[in-house]
Every structure is written in structure tokens, then in C-alpha cells.
Design a protein around this motif. Structure first.
Motif, PDB file in Angstrom:
ATOM      1  N   THR A   1       0.834  -1.204   0.000  1.00 14.10           N
ATOM      2  CA  THR A   1       0.000   0.000   0.000  1.00 14.10           C
ATOM      3  C   THR A   1       0.871   1.257   0.000  1.00 14.10           C
ATOM      4  O   THR A   1       0.661   2.173  -0.800  1.00 14.10           O
ATOM      5  CB  THR A   1      -0.928  -0.002   1.226  1.00 14.10           C
ATOM      6  N   THR A   2       1.888   1.265   0.910  1.00 15.96           N
ATOM      7  CA  THR A   2       2.784   2.421   0.946  1.00 15.96           C
ATOM      8  C   THR A   2       3.483   2.600  -0.393  1.00 15.96           C
ATOM      9  O   THR A   2       3.546   3.706  -0.934  1.00 15.96           O
ATOM     10  CB  THR A   2       3.847   2.223   2.047  1.00 15.96           C
TER      11      THR A   2
ATOM     12  N   LEU B   1       1.097   4.059  -3.049  1.00 18.87           N
ATOM     13  CA  LEU B   1       0.797   5.487  -2.878  1.00 18.87           C
ATOM     14  C   LEU B   1       2.012   6.340  -3.219  1.00 18.87           C
ATOM     15  O   LEU B   1       1.904   7.346  -3.924  1.00 18.87           O
ATOM     16  CB  LEU B   1       0.332   5.764  -1.439  1.00 18.87           C
TER      17      LEU B   1
ATOM     18  N   ALA C   1      -8.475   1.906   1.728  1.00 16.99           N
ATOM     19  CA  ALA C   1      -8.314   1.737   0.276  1.00 16.99           C
ATOM     20  C   ALA C   1      -9.645   1.365  -0.364  1.00 16.99           C
ATOM     21  O   ALA C   1     -10.015   1.889  -1.422  1.00 16.99           O
ATOM     22  CB  ALA C   1      -7.257   0.667  -0.018  1.00 16.99           C
TER      23      ALA C   1
ATOM     24  N   ILE D   1      -5.871   6.631  -9.946  1.00 16.94           N
ATOM     25  CA  ILE D   1      -5.775   6.511  -8.486  1.00 16.94           C
ATOM     26  C   ILE D   1      -6.838   5.540  -7.992  1.00 16.94           C
ATOM     27  O   ILE D   1      -6.574   4.680  -7.150  1.00 16.94           O
ATOM     28  CB  ILE D   1      -5.957   7.872  -7.791  1.00 16.94           C
TER      29      ILE D   1
ATOM     30  N   MET E   1      -6.265   2.134  -5.933  1.00 19.47           N
ATOM     31  CA  MET E   1      -6.894   1.891  -4.628  1.00 19.47           C
ATOM     32  C   MET E   1      -7.652   0.562  -4.655  1.00 19.47           C
ATOM     33  O   MET E   1      -7.611  -0.212  -3.690  1.00 19.47           O
ATOM     34  CB  MET E   1      -7.877   3.018  -4.288  1.00 19.47           C
TER      35      MET E   1
ATOM     36  N   PHE F   1      -6.432   9.007   4.234  1.00 22.84           N
ATOM     37  CA  PHE F   1      -6.501   8.565   2.837  1.00 22.84           C
ATOM     38  C   PHE F   1      -7.292   9.569   2.002  1.00 22.84           C
ATOM     39  O   PHE F   1      -6.909   9.873   0.872  1.00 22.84           O
ATOM     40  CB  PHE F   1      -7.149   7.176   2.745  1.00 22.84           C
TER      41      PHE F   1
ATOM     42  N   PHE G   1      -5.771  11.482  -1.036  1.00 22.75           N
ATOM     43  CA  PHE G   1      -6.419  11.331  -2.338  1.00 22.75           C
ATOM     44  C   PHE G   1      -6.726  12.698  -2.945  1.00 22.75           C
ATOM     45  O   PHE G   1      -6.433  12.947  -4.119  1.00 22.75           O
ATOM     46  CB  PHE G   1      -7.699  10.511  -2.161  1.00 22.75           C
TER      47      PHE G   1
END
Lengths: 59, 242, 257
Positions: A26-27, A30, C56, C92, C96, C205, C209
Motif C-alpha cells: 500500500t505504501t 501510494l 483503500a 488513483i 486503490m 486517505f 487522495f
């Protein structure tokens, strides 16, 4: 604090592989998005600069 | 091969004076007549359907009991893929020879004319697939009690498949290699129809009432009838003008 | 000033705040969730995956709503900025969704003993990933940008109408096929020391985002307006006829990121 030592923290009670791979990916995802956005910003700016130079040399 | 004008001369008067029903009927009969001239293309989805069903026993096992449990899903997936295969041609020829442009220029509301075209597509693919399904059901050992539900679910569901698929066909008709893209954008949208279509047949096999499933398929069809023509029309406008 | 130029100037003022907010909340949430929240009495420490999985998954859904909202604004009012936001946000959202899928299936090993299970939530997430991919690929498939934008907008709207239907049918299907499995998010009620970090992570998040969408939209604005005078002034490429004073004022107003 839910853990007694640093080693204990990294071991995650035997679930280290799962917890750290989920958090790690996840890190990484991102951060990857942020980096790719910065790179594309730079590419777009370079592209505009190049185009302006070309226009000037033609005029 | 001779291509017909969009609105045949005899009916063109009615169409230009704004009779919507006449224009829709003209669009539908033209599509049907044109398809009947290309019989080989008509048979393609049906042959594909039968072939895929033949592949499954060869790939899995000829065991009757196993095949019978898989049959509802297999028949539905194969029918879905056969529909998908036929979608690429839904607007392709009209796009290439310019009659799609004419369709956009007619004074009647485009979503309704497009609906007539989709009904034509269903009459030529979905309905034949539904009629043919029991034959393949026999080959897979599907209990004969489920044949009625199988045909009903396919007839109802494939109309939704045609409507949803036409959205994708309209969006991709202007693209050179739209085929693969078409399946990527359409298959996820097909999943609810697949679930309830195969579910209806499964419950019929299990001896449970399948009417609730058929009712939900009907509800999906109603929603698709309402909304899909708008999206198809918007897609065609952008494909032709863009 | 044109709308994209105004957006460009305004967003450069918001971005530092958004980034700081995101980093603070994500840092506190991570440390709290990873080290201080008590272990779950059933799942032990593997439940700490919730702090990345749930945010997420929530963002993956919110992002599709954003795409659909942008599609309406673009198709109805022809506001190009909305389409630029949609272009920036779609990848994005796809990421996610992929992250939610990955963390969900990794979480599945200690809880279910298998990587993949046809759980309703995981399945509809997978379908949503395909929807995102369709929107992204369709946009790129057109030679003209405007056609691609309109096609992607139409597909985003069609997808939005379908998402609840897909969710409902997959839920129904999964209860039929496998009753009484443990679902990821319907956990027993959590103590505050567990859900407060989760809330922080979700908000973090969202801030992240928003900042990232703004940042990517700014790149998209530059790309599409690259021929405009204000972009050239901003990049300090001043054509001979423009005054350097004007350029300096624009530059000062818009600190680059």
C-alpha cells in the motif's frame, strides 16, 4: 503499546508476512503514484519548453 | 451486395412527417431484411454457442452428473459470449457505409430508433440462442424440467445483454480495434444478468421456484430498456461526429 | 483568467495544507494502528491489515462516484476542468481498488486459510477494478481527446448505475453459494482504541487522495493548456512581446509544486 519489544513488533505475533506485505505494498503504491505524478509534471514542462524553443527558432 | 437505404422510399413519407412508430418499424424491418441476406453471419453466434458447449465435456469430463450440475452456468456463459461475439457487427456496417450518419440526422428521437435496432439484434441472436438452448441442455444432461426456465431466462436476459452490449458497441464502433476493448467494457456489466439468469436455471434444477429470479431479470430488463437507449444514442453521436 | 488558470492558482494554495493534513493523519493513524491498538482477540495481529484495507476500499468506491460526478458535469455543462479531474482520478481509483484487493486477499490467508475466496466484497471489488480499467483504456483508445473524454464519461455513468446492481447481485450470489463465512468488514464492534486509528487512516486517505487528485489535475491542466500564454508565463518562458513584470507577478502568485 501492544508489543513488549521491537522484535515482537516486527514479528506481529507470527503474522509478519501478511501485515507487512499489505502495508508495504500500500505504501509503495501510494508513493509510486506521487513519484509518477511528479515525473509526468516534469515531462510536461520540458515538453512545453521544447515546443516554445522550436517555435522561436522557426519565427 | 445491395444495401438498403435507411428508410425505404415507401415509408419515407411517414418518417419525415414524424410518425415515430413508422420510423421505428422501418428501422427494424430494414435491419432484419438485411440480416436475412447474410445468412452465414446469422448462424455464426449459434454455431459458436454450440461449439463452446461441445468443448466443455471434452475439457472437463463426460460424467453426466457433473455436467448436469455445471450445465446452467455453462449454457449461460456460452450464450453470453455468443452475444458478445455478435455485438461488434451491430453498428459496424452501418458505420462504414454512412447509414449511421443518416440515422443520426432523422428527425425522430435517436434513442427510440436505436432501440428498434437493438430489438432487431435480439430477434436475430438472443431469441435464436434461447430457442436452441434446450438442445444443448440435453447434451449436458440438464433435467428436462428446467428447459422452460432455461429458455425463458435466456430470452429475457439476452434482451438485457443486447441493450447493455449495444452501449459498448456504440462507443467502440469508430475505433479500429474495438473488439477487445468492447469485451473489457461490457463483460463486467453483464455479471448481474449472468448471476440471475444462471440462478433461475439452477433453482429450477433444484426444484425451487425460479419465478423470483425471472422477476429480477425482468426488472433489470425494464431498467435497461429505460436507460440503455440514451447511452447508446450518446455513444453513437460521439462515434460518428468525433 | 480562464477556469483552468484560476484552478491552477487556487490549488497551489490548498496543496500544502492538504499534504500536511494527510501526512499528519496517516502518520498518527499508522503508528497507533500498528503499534498501540490492541490485538484482536480472534485474529491476533493480522487484523492490523484493516488499517490499510478499509481506507483503500472506501476510497476505491468514492473515487468512482467522483468519476461519475465529473462525467455529469462534463457532459451536461461542458466544463473541461471536470474532465481533467476525471482523467487525473481514474488511475488513483484503479490503484486503490487493486490495493484493497491485494490487502484483502493477503488478509484472507490467516483468517480463511486461502489467498482467494469468492467473498462478496472481494468479488465486487474485482469487478470494479475491471470497470476502472475499461474507463481508463477507453479514454486512451480515441485519437481525438474530446471523443475519448466523452466516451469515458458515458462509460463512467453507465458503470455508476451498474455498481449498486452488481453489488446487490454478487451479495445475493455469495450468500447462496457459501453461507456463514467470516466477512472482512463486518467485524464485531471494536473498542475505541481500535476504531479511532481506523477513522484517522480513512480521513488521512481522503486528504491524500484529494491532494493527489489536485496534483495530477494540475499536470493535466498544463498538458492541455500548453499553448496558452499563462502557462508560458508561469513556466517563465516569456515570449518577446510579454512584459517580464507581468510574468513575475504571475510567478509570485503561483508557487510551483
Amino acid at each position: 503499546m501492544a508489543f513488549t519489544s521491537v522484535a515482537d513488533f516486527f514479528a506481529m505475533g507470527g503474522h509478519a508476512v501478511y501485515v507487512w506485505s499489505a502495508w508495504g505494498l500500500t505504501t509503495a503504491g501510494l508513493m509510486g503514484l506521487v513519484i509518477s505524478t511528479r515525473l509526468s509534471r516534469r515531462a510536461v514542462e520540458a515538453d512545453i519548453r521544447r515546443r516554445v524553443r522550436r517555435e522561436r527558432s522557426h519565427s | 451486395m445491395r444495401r438498403e437505404p435507411l428508410i425505404p422510399l415507401a415509408e419515407s413519407n411517414a418518417a419525415s412527417t414524424g410518425s415515430l412508430g413508422a420510423a421505428m418499424a422501418a428501422t427494424l424491418t430494414r435491419d432484419l431484411r438485411q440480416a436475412l441476406r447474410r445468412r452465414s453471419e446469422l448462424i455464426n453466434p449459434l454455431a459458436f454457442f454450440a461449439l463452446v458447449i461441445t468443448l466443455f465435456p471434452l475439457g472437463i469430463s463426460p460424467d453426466k452428473a457433473l455436467l448436469a450440475t455445471l450445465a446452467p452456468g455453462l449454457v449461460w456463459v456460452a450464450a453470453l459470449l455468443a452475444t458478445l461475439l455478435s455485438l461488434d457487427g451491430l453498428f459496424r456496417q452501418d458505420f462504414d457505409d454512412g447509414s449511421l450518419e443518416q440515422l443520426l440526422l432523422t428527425p425522430q428521437p435517436l434513442p427510440l430508433l436505436v432501440l428498434a435496432k437493438v430489438v432487431g439484434h435480439w430477434l436475430l441472436t438472443g431469441l435464436p440462442l434461447a430457442l436452441m438452448a434446450p438442445l444443448l441442455g440435453v447434451m449436458l444432461g440438464l433435467p428436462s424440467a428446467a428447459f422452460g426456465v432455461l429458455m425463458a431466462s435466456l430470452a429475457l436476459g439476452s434482451m438485457s445483454l443486447s441493450l447493455i452490449g449495444a452501449i459498448g458497441a456504440a462507443l467502440t464502433v469508430g475505433l479500429r480495434r474495438g473488439g477487445v476493448l468492447l469485451s473489457l467494457i461490457i463483460l463486467p456489466l453483464y455479471i448481474p444478468v449472468l448471476i440471475f439468469g444462471a440462478g433461475a436455471v439452477q433453482s429450477a434444477v433444484a426444484g425451487l421456484p425460479s419465478l423470483p429470479h425471472l422477476a429480477i431479470l425482468g426488472a433489470m430488463l425494464a431498467l435497461a430498456l429505460l436507460l440503455a437507449p440514451l447511452a447508446i444514442a450518446a455513444g453513437l453521436r460521439l462515434s460518428v461526429n468525433g | 483568467m480562464s477556469a483552468p488558470a484560476t484552478f491552477f492558482a487556487a490549488s497551489s494554495r490548498w496543496l500544502p495544507w492538504l499534504w500536511s493534513l494527510a501526512i499528519i493523519m496517516l502518520l498518527i493513524g499508522s503508528v497507533w494502528g500498528l503499534a498501540f491498538a490492541p490485538a484482536d482477540y480472534q485474529q491476533g495481529n493480522s487484523f492490523r491489515i484493516i488499517y490499510v484495507h478499509v481506507p483503500a476500499a472506501i476510497l476505491a468506491q468514492s473515487c468512482f462516484m467522483l468519476l461519475a460526478a465529473c462525467a455529469v458535469i462534463f457532459l451536461v455543462w461542458k466544463i473541461k476542468l471536470a474532465d481533467m479531474v476525471a482523467t487525473a482520478a481514474a488511475p488513483i481509483g484503479a490503484l486503490m481498488t487493486a490495493l484493497a484487493l491485494f490487502s484483502g486477499s493477503v488478509w484472507g490467508i490467516p483468517t480463511w486459510g486461502t489467498w482467494w475466496i469468492w467473498d462478496a466484497r472481494l468479488t465486487s471489488m474485482l469487478i470494479q477494478l475491471f470497470l476502472y480499467l475499461g474507463v481508463i483504456v477507453l479514454r486512451g483508445a480515441f485519437a481525438s481527446r474530446d471523443s475519448g473524454s466523452r466516451a469515458a464519461s458515458i462509460l463512467a455513468l453507465v458503470g455508476m448505475v451498474n455498481i449498486p446492481i452488481i453489488k446487490y447481485s454478487v451479495d445475493w450470489w455469495s450468500t447462496l453459494h457459501q453461507p456463514a463465512t467470516f466477512t472482512l468488514s463486518e467485524a464485531p464492534p471494536m473498542p475505541a482504541s481500535m476504531w479511532i486509528p481506523l477513522l484517522l487512516m480513512v480521513m488521512g486517505f481522503y486528504a491524500f487522495f484529494t491532494a493527489l487528485v489536485l496534483m495530477r489535475t494540475r499536470v493535466e491542466v498544463l498538458r492541455r493548456e500548453s499553448a496558452k500564454q499563462w502557462v508560458r508565463l508561469l513556466l517563465n518562458i516569456v515570449p518577446e512581446r510579454a512584459s517580464s513584470v507581468h510574468a513575475a507577478s504571475v510567478q509570485a502568485k503561483d508557487e510551483r509544486h
